[in-house]
Design an enzyme around this catalytic site. Sequence first.
Site, PDB file in Angstrom:
ATOM      1  N   ILE A 109       0.444  -1.430  -0.473  1.00 47.41           N
ATOM      2  CA  ILE A 109      -0.074   0.137   0.204  1.00 47.41           C
ATOM      3  C   ILE A 109       1.054   1.068  -0.127  1.00 47.41           C
ATOM      4  CG2 ILE A 109      -1.725   1.685   1.301  1.00 47.41           C
ATOM      5  CD1 ILE A 109      -2.451  -1.063   2.321  1.00 47.41           C
ATOM      6  N   ASP A 120      10.915   2.773   6.572  1.00 50.13           N
ATOM      7  CA  ASP A 120      10.648   0.866   6.759  1.00 50.13           C
ATOM      8  C   ASP A 120      11.917   0.293   7.861  1.00 50.13           C
ATOM      9  OD1 ASP A 120       8.533  -0.296   4.680  1.00 50.13           O
ATOM     10  OD2 ASP A 120       9.947  -1.479   5.830  1.00 50.13           O
ATOM     11  N   ALA A 139      -4.642   3.871   7.921  1.00 45.13           N
ATOM     12  CA  ALA A 139      -5.118   2.984   7.479  1.00 45.13           C
ATOM     13  C   ALA A 139      -5.040   1.681   7.400  1.00 45.13           C
ATOM     14  CB  ALA A 139      -5.738   3.681   6.267  1.00 45.13           C
ATOM     15  N   GLU A 178     -12.817  -2.372  17.441  1.00 46.85           N
ATOM     16  CA  GLU A 178     -13.837  -1.604  16.410  1.00 46.85           C
ATOM     17  C   GLU A 178     -15.035  -3.098  16.678  1.00 46.85           C
ATOM     18  OE1 GLU A 178     -11.780  -2.950  13.038  1.00 46.85           O
ATOM     19  OE2 GLU A 178     -10.693  -1.067  12.866  1.00 46.85           O
ATOM     20  N   HIS A 199     -13.866   1.430   9.086  1.00 48.86           N
ATOM     21  CA  HIS A 199     -12.437   0.397   7.790  1.00 48.86           C
ATOM     22  C   HIS A 199     -13.228  -0.029   6.997  1.00 48.86           C
ATOM     23  CE1 HIS A 199      -9.254  -2.758   9.849  1.00 48.86           C
ATOM     24  NE2 HIS A 199      -9.359  -3.007   8.202  1.00 48.86           N
ATOM     25  N   ILE A 200     -13.310   0.506   5.843  1.00 41.37           N
ATOM     26  CA  ILE A 200     -13.748   0.991   4.445  1.00 41.37           C
ATOM     27  C   ILE A 200     -12.199   1.251   3.580  1.00 41.37           C
ATOM     28  CG2 ILE A 200     -15.960   1.346   4.751  1.00 41.37           C
ATOM     29  CD1 ILE A 200     -14.831   4.002   4.253  1.00 41.37           C
ATOM     30  N   GLY A 259     -10.014  -0.155   2.277  1.00 43.00           N
ATOM     31  CA  GLY A 259     -10.003  -1.862   1.575  1.00 43.00           C
ATOM     32  C   GLY A 259     -11.598  -2.045   0.913  1.00 43.00           C
TER      33      GLY A 259
HETATM   34  P1  NAI Z   1       3.450  -4.624   3.405  1.00 41.18           P
HETATM   35  O1  NAI Z   1       3.270  -6.412   4.177  1.00 41.18           O
HETATM   36  O2  NAI Z   1       3.036  -5.369   2.028  1.00 41.18           O
HETATM   37  O3  NAI Z   1       3.929  -3.978   4.189  1.00 41.18           O
HETATM   38  C1  NAI Z   1       4.041  -3.380   5.503  1.00 41.18           C
HETATM   39  C2  NAI Z   1       5.147  -2.171   5.227  1.00 41.18           C
HETATM   40  O4  NAI Z   1       5.594  -2.110   6.735  1.00 41.18           O
HETATM   41  C3  NAI Z   1       6.677  -3.451   4.932  1.00 41.18           C
HETATM   42  O5  NAI Z   1       7.192  -2.617   3.973  1.00 41.18           O
HETATM   43  C4  NAI Z   1       7.180  -3.330   6.579  1.00 41.18           C
HETATM   44  O6  NAI Z   1       8.220  -4.227   6.096  1.00 41.18           O
HETATM   45  C5  NAI Z   1       6.554  -2.487   7.158  1.00 41.18           C
HETATM   46  N1  NAI Z   1       7.362  -2.675   7.835  1.00 41.18           N
HETATM   47  C6  NAI Z   1       6.808  -3.215   9.120  1.00 41.18           C
HETATM   48  N2  NAI Z   1       7.328  -2.908  10.349  1.00 41.18           N
HETATM   49  C7  NAI Z   1       7.641  -1.723  10.208  1.00 41.18           C
HETATM   50  C8  NAI Z   1       8.178  -1.106  11.534  1.00 41.18           C
HETATM   51  N3  NAI Z   1       8.201  -1.213  12.394  1.00 41.18           N
HETATM   52  N4  NAI Z   1       8.371   0.190  11.160  1.00 41.18           N
HETATM   53  C9  NAI Z   1       8.665   0.447   9.665  1.00 41.18           C
HETATM   54  N5  NAI Z   1       8.044  -0.399   8.866  1.00 41.18           N
HETATM   55  C10 NAI Z   1       7.356  -1.157   9.009  1.00 41.18           C
HETATM   56  O7  NAI Z   1       1.441  -5.102   3.882  1.00 41.18           O
HETATM   57  P2  NAI Z   1       0.542  -3.403   3.152  1.00 41.18           P
HETATM   58  O8  NAI Z   1      -0.386  -4.256   1.903  1.00 41.18           O
HETATM   59  O9  NAI Z   1       1.020  -2.458   2.311  1.00 41.18           O
HETATM   60  O10 NAI Z   1      -1.130  -3.578   4.224  1.00 41.18           O
HETATM   61  C11 NAI Z   1      -0.405  -2.091   5.340  1.00 41.18           C
HETATM   62  C12 NAI Z   1      -1.180  -2.343   5.964  1.00 41.18           C
HETATM   63  O11 NAI Z   1      -2.942  -1.526   6.031  1.00 41.18           O
HETATM   64  C13 NAI Z   1      -1.357  -4.011   7.617  1.00 41.18           C
HETATM   65  O12 NAI Z   1      -1.609  -3.038   8.224  1.00 41.18           O
HETATM   66  C14 NAI Z   1      -2.993  -3.902   6.960  1.00 41.18           C
HETATM   67  O13 NAI Z   1      -4.084  -4.448   7.884  1.00 41.18           O
HETATM   68  C15 NAI Z   1      -3.746  -2.691   6.296  1.00 41.18           C
HETATM   69  N6  NAI Z   1      -4.806  -2.977   5.717  1.00 41.18           N
HETATM   70  C16 NAI Z   1      -5.643  -1.532   5.764  1.00 41.18           C
HETATM   71  C17 NAI Z   1      -6.757  -2.355   5.379  1.00 41.18           C
HETATM   72  C18 NAI Z   1      -8.286  -0.837   5.445  1.00 41.18           C
HETATM   73  O14 NAI Z   1      -9.101  -1.913   5.404  1.00 41.18           O
HETATM   74  N7  NAI Z   1      -8.416  -0.238   5.999  1.00 41.18           N
HETATM   75  C19 NAI Z   1      -6.605  -2.778   3.866  1.00 41.18           C
HETATM   76  C20 NAI Z   1      -5.523  -3.723   3.163  1.00 41.18           C
HETATM   77  C21 NAI Z   1      -5.048  -3.706   4.026  1.00 41.18           C
END
Ligand code: NAI
Length: 411
Positions: free
Chosen positions: A161, A180, A237, A268, A291-292, A294
């Site tokens: 994301i 990151d 998000a 939530e 929580h929308i 995605g």
């Molecule tokens: P991803 O796994 O592709 O990326 C997460 C990134 O965070 C990785 O690059 C990782 O190295 C980095 N990271 C991990 N710990 C860290 C830290 N302590 N400091 C800095 N960077 C750190 O995950 P993605 O798909 O990008 O999702 C990210 C978040 O979004 C997740 O928590 C997921 O649950 C949430 N999400 C929320 C949605 C919503 O409806 N609001 C929908 C989809 C995902």
Amino acid sequence: MSSPSAHVLLLENIHRSAYAAFEDAGVEVHARATGLNEEALINALASIPGDAPLMVGIRSKTHVTERVLDAVPRLHAIGAFCIGTDQISLSGARDRGVVVFNAPFSNTRSVAELMIGEIIMLARHVFMRSAACHRGEWRKSAKGSHEVRGKTLGIVGYGHIGSQLSVLAEALGMHVIFYDIVNKLPLGNARACGSLDELLAASDFVSLHVPDTSLTRGMMGAAELAKMRRGASLLNASRGLVVDVDALRAALDEGRLSGAAIDVYPKEPKGEGQSFESVLRGCERAILTPHIGGSTEEAQANIGREVSIALAGYLRAGVTVGAKNLPQVDAPDWDGGCRISNIHRNVPGVLSAINNVVSGSGINVAGQHLATMESVGVLIVDLCIPRDDPRARGLRAAIAELSTSLRTRLL
Ligand code: NAI
């Protein structure tokens, strides 16, 4: 009509985009709009006639427990047509050689787009002014409103994301910096920061896209919020526990932060229509969404396609790329004969036992593909005889009889 290669029971109104991959693979689809409880799921799967492999597609309401797995030995694969897999006994499925696929990244774009929209809404105080209009107040002023062009967006977590958001934000003329814990390739003109503090001090907007881990819980507490630029905005998000919402409310009320857009919360509501409690309620600087991030039709369609293609690929070719609970084995299509797929307990000597059986059969092997993780291994063996050769069935049966074999199919 030829008999189906497999059956899939699709529950909980799974998007129609899933059907094409199943139809192409000769899989008969049995669809229902609702979820099923344990007993009803067992009955529904058991009532599917024939002996072709079974697959089930669920979303969050249906639970696939160890009891279901034991009661339906014909079940070979589970598709979670959603992000989470807590509703499935992943270890139970793994120990029985049942593969689980989900779609963790199908809604990446949807989240990134919402962030872009909210960054602009925050920069122009649109929600605050809209609420005022609804109350009959005319708050027309340029004070405190900005273009986003030339402003700095700090992205915390440059994964699926975060990096997508980076590309979209640059297209709007924003400067993008990111932090990151893993070394990530910056896209476009984005620049990596060496620390979270460096990012917080330099950003007009901070957008959080990290997973929920012991390191990220409370990552944006009072101290970190205080390190943000005066008048900056925070977007979350990712996961609710990443931000201390009491400290955020204080920073917003004191005007240290200009605004916030929050989609996820420490607590939530469990379901649609339940009441939502948050310390951020009533704070007009905060855009609150349920929580929308995605939740779009496009993401649902992507999920339908992604999971059904993975299930069909496993059924047809034994590949487990993207599997949530099994090692990921990939193998190019093999047209020169047939293929055996074997999921086994990963114990010493298992491969030599399988290879003894294969070499004892006298059948020429065109290729082998293996992936293992901890207690389980996935093996694909390509054979130089046609699928309808009785020796192929004999070899499959001999491998299946090994005490280490969990699932063995002739493809
Ligand atoms: P991803 O796994 O592709 O990326 C997460 C990134 O965070 C990785 O690059 C990782 O190295 C980095 N990271 C991990 N710990 C860290 C830290 N302590 N400091 C800095 N960077 C750190 O995950 P993605 O798909 O990008 O999702 C990210 C978040 O979004 C997740 O928590 C997921 O649950 C949430 N999400 C929320 C949605 C919503 O409806 N609001 C929908 C989809 C995902």
